[in-house]
Motif scaffolding. Structure first.
Motif, PDB file in Angstrom:
ATOM      1  N   ASN A 248      64.703 -47.361  -3.848  1.00 46.15           N
ATOM      2  CA  ASN A 248      65.619 -47.133  -4.957  1.00 46.15           C
ATOM      3  C   ASN A 248      66.762 -46.212  -4.530  1.00 46.15           C
ATOM      4  O   ASN A 248      66.686 -45.525  -3.505  1.00 46.15           O
ATOM      5  N   ALA A 249      67.826 -46.206  -5.346  1.00 49.04           N
ATOM      6  CA  ALA A 249      68.997 -45.384  -5.048  1.00 49.04           C
ATOM      7  C   ALA A 249      68.618 -43.905  -5.017  1.00 49.04           C
ATOM      8  O   ALA A 249      67.723 -43.450  -5.736  1.00 49.04           O
ATOM      9  N   ASP A 254      70.789 -34.795  -3.938  1.00 46.49           N
ATOM     10  CA  ASP A 254      69.379 -34.487  -3.677  1.00 46.49           C
ATOM     11  C   ASP A 254      69.048 -34.562  -2.192  1.00 46.49           C
ATOM     12  O   ASP A 254      67.958 -34.160  -1.782  1.00 46.49           O
ATOM     13  N   GLY A 255      69.933 -35.112  -1.411  1.00 47.01           N
ATOM     14  CA  GLY A 255      69.700 -35.219   0.025  1.00 47.01           C
ATOM     15  C   GLY A 255      68.861 -36.422   0.376  1.00 47.01           C
ATOM     16  O   GLY A 255      69.376 -37.426   0.854  1.00 47.01           O
ATOM     17  N   THR A 256      67.561 -36.364   0.130  1.00 48.64           N
ATOM     18  CA  THR A 256      66.650 -37.466   0.432  1.00 48.64           C
ATOM     19  C   THR A 256      65.623 -37.594  -0.686  1.00 48.64           C
ATOM     20  O   THR A 256      65.520 -36.732  -1.559  1.00 48.64           O
ATOM     21  N   ALA A 314      84.294 -36.614  -0.373  1.00 42.20           N
ATOM     22  CA  ALA A 314      83.117 -36.263   0.426  1.00 42.20           C
ATOM     23  C   ALA A 314      81.910 -36.094  -0.488  1.00 42.20           C
ATOM     24  O   ALA A 314      81.942 -35.302  -1.432  1.00 42.20           O
ATOM     25  N   ARG A 315      80.852 -36.839  -0.201  1.00 47.60           N
ATOM     26  CA  ARG A 315      79.625 -36.729  -0.988  1.00 47.60           C
ATOM     27  C   ARG A 315      78.636 -35.813  -0.278  1.00 47.60           C
ATOM     28  O   ARG A 315      78.608 -35.758   0.960  1.00 47.60           O
ATOM     29  N   ALA A 374      73.441 -37.908   6.380  1.00 45.41           N
ATOM     30  CA  ALA A 374      73.002 -36.936   7.377  1.00 45.41           C
ATOM     31  C   ALA A 374      71.513 -37.116   7.603  1.00 45.41           C
ATOM     32  O   ALA A 374      70.716 -36.932   6.707  1.00 45.41           O
ATOM     33  N   ARG A 375      71.134 -37.511   8.800  1.00 40.72           N
ATOM     34  CA  ARG A 375      69.733 -37.790   9.100  1.00 40.72           C
ATOM     35  C   ARG A 375      69.487 -37.551  10.581  1.00 40.72           C
ATOM     36  O   ARG A 375      70.432 -37.466  11.365  1.00 40.72           O
ATOM     37  N   PRO A 376      68.237 -37.444  11.006  1.00 41.18           N
ATOM     38  CA  PRO A 376      67.964 -37.172  12.421  1.00 41.18           C
ATOM     39  C   PRO A 376      68.583 -38.197  13.359  1.00 41.18           C
ATOM     40  O   PRO A 376      69.080 -37.862  14.410  1.00 41.18           O
ATOM     41  N   VAL A 377      68.545 -39.474  12.999  1.00 46.07           N
ATOM     42  CA  VAL A 377      69.167 -40.510  13.810  1.00 46.07           C
ATOM     43  C   VAL A 377      70.330 -41.060  13.009  1.00 46.07           C
ATOM     44  O   VAL A 377      70.135 -41.642  11.943  1.00 46.07           O
TER      45      VAL A 377
END
Length: 453
Positions: A248-249, A254-256, A314-315, A374-377
């Protein structure tokens, strides 16, 4: 049926009278009044509910004067006759509802109505299984026996049990063989997650709104049930070993979001065989195509060597990578060009990714960012870049065409110039204007004033 005779051969002119207790002679009676035979045939009758019964047989010799001798008596011990036994199968003291069992589980087979009080004993045999604690794993003794079905690689394996009742004389009666269906045991599975293009997701990071497949090794005779997740939508396969789902969206602020997928495995037996497999995943918000503005205008003419600022909204928790084709036509003036600064208002809202650049020479250029969560990969989402016309100071680049005259053009690519001076299509043309000017015209697919370059 037993045949019994007197000790000596019958004597001449003598007859015999026989009586029996707990038995019957071949004539169906308990007495034979007169016979010259020295032997008789009879059937023993055991007393119901007793392990043994005494059968008394008496014979008297009678002469021609009807004088009788002292009776001779024989006492015989009669044991119960074995009967065909039936069996009951239990798992943890509970009778199984069907003949389905699970590989590797321990079950108890027992004689439904054992007659050990009548001195009966029992022996067991098994096919595709082993008895627990028996010297010979394929045989056992006693009114009950614990057994384990053999391993099942896939599907169903038949297990057969037989029990035999023995009396003290080892006269036997065997049960009807009990056919059981052994099924594979549910287990905690190894999970694989792949994208819609069959790329394996190794880090557990997913993007909202994309389709994924989570699967375990498929085994027949196993029942699969995926629980309804709270942070994803099931597309298909909820009752199979492979589930297609869509996260889901996620609100970028909230980031993740955490996504837990749970699979329950069972099989047909009602013996509580069940296993649960869980997979924890992380869902990142999906990148959106940003709208680029330069100095707050969505599309303008740019001047060579002038500093410009390009912006996109920018989000939160998103990264932005800007690029200009590396052909020397523009130069970045932002520190950390590929990940430029984020500017927000005094309240920390309305944030924008800002990119500063200068153009180097005239021409059409594409300027725009790639955006990703923004994520590790890093996974980036390509976007359409804004097109801008760049003009050189002091040189006229806008060509007008008199509505009364046609342009005489050599067309090198697809496109056209209309009578009112607007260009359409996509390509370049060499043409002559109303004052005899020759120039190369570039078309960008939209109707608008022609721009010479």
């Amino acid at each position: 049926m037993i045949v019994l005779g007197v000790e000596a051969a019958p004597r001449a002119n003598m007859s015999y009278r026989w009586t029996i207790a707990n038995g019957k002679f071949s004539n169906g009676l308990t007495t034979i009044t007169t016979t010259t035979a020295a032997t008789v045939t009879f059937t023993a009758i055991a007393t119901v509910g007793q392990a043994t019964t005494n059968l008394d047989l008496t014979v008297v010799e009678v002469n021609a004067l009807a004088e009788a001798s002292t009776p001779g008596t024989a006492t015989i011990t009669v044991v119960q006759k074995p009967v065909k036994p039936t069996m009951t199968i239990r798992r943890n003291s509970t009778v199984i509802a069907t003949d389905d069992v699970t590989e590797g589980y321990t079950y108890t087979a027992e004689v439904t109505a054992p007659r050990t009080n009548l001195n009966m004993t029992y022996s067991w045999t098994i096919v595709n299984g082993t008895f627990v604690g028996s010297a010979n794993p394929l045989t056992a003794t006693g009114a009950s026996a614990d057994f384990v079905p053999d391993p099942v690689a896939n599907g169903i394996k038949n297990v057969t049990l037989t029990v035999v009742e023995h009396n003290p004389l080892d006269v036997t009666a065997a049960s009807t063989p009990r056919a059981l269906r052994a099924r594979p045991v549910p287990r905690v599975e190894t999970v694989t997650v792949t994208t819609s293009t069959n790329v394996v997701v190794t880090d557990g990071n997913l993007t909202a709104g994309k389709t994924y497949l989570i699967k375990v090794p498929a085994r027949s005779a196993i029942i699969y049930a995926w629980r309804m997740p709270s942070a994803a939508t099931i597309v298909s396969g909820a009752a199979t070993s492979a589930l297609t789902f869509m996260p889901n969206a996620v609100n970028p602020a909230d980031g993740t979001a955490a996504l837990d997928l749970v699979l329950d495995e069972t099989n047909a037996p009602s013996d509580g065989a069940q296993a649960t497999t869980a997979k924890s995943l992380t869902v990142y918000p999906a990148p959106l195509q940003p709208v680029v503005t330069i100095d707050n205008n969505p599309e303008i003419l740019l001047t060579v060597s002038t500093l410009y600022r390009a912006r996109v909204p920018a989000r939160p928790n998103m990264t932005y990578t800007w690029s200009i084709p590396a052909n020397g036509t523009a130069q970045c003036f932002t520190a950390g060009c590929t990940n430029p600064r984020i500017e927000c208002d005094s309240l920390g809202a309305n944030c924008q990714s800002v990119f500063e650049f200068k153009t180097a020479r005239p021409g059409e250029r594409r300027i725009g960012p790639e955006v990703g969560a923004a994520r590790p990969v890093q996974r980036r989402h390509s976007v359409d870049r804004q097109r801008h016309w760049i003009r050189q100071p002091g040189i006229h680049h806008h060509w007008a065409v008199d509505g009364q005259h046609d342009i005489h053009a050599d067309r090198h690519q697809r496109g056209h110039v209309s009578r009112d001076g607007h260009c359409g299509g996509d390509g370049d043309e060499l043409g002559r204007g109303r004052l005899g000017e020759r120039g190369r015209y570039h078309f960008d697919g939209l109707l608008g004033p022609c721009a010479g370059v």
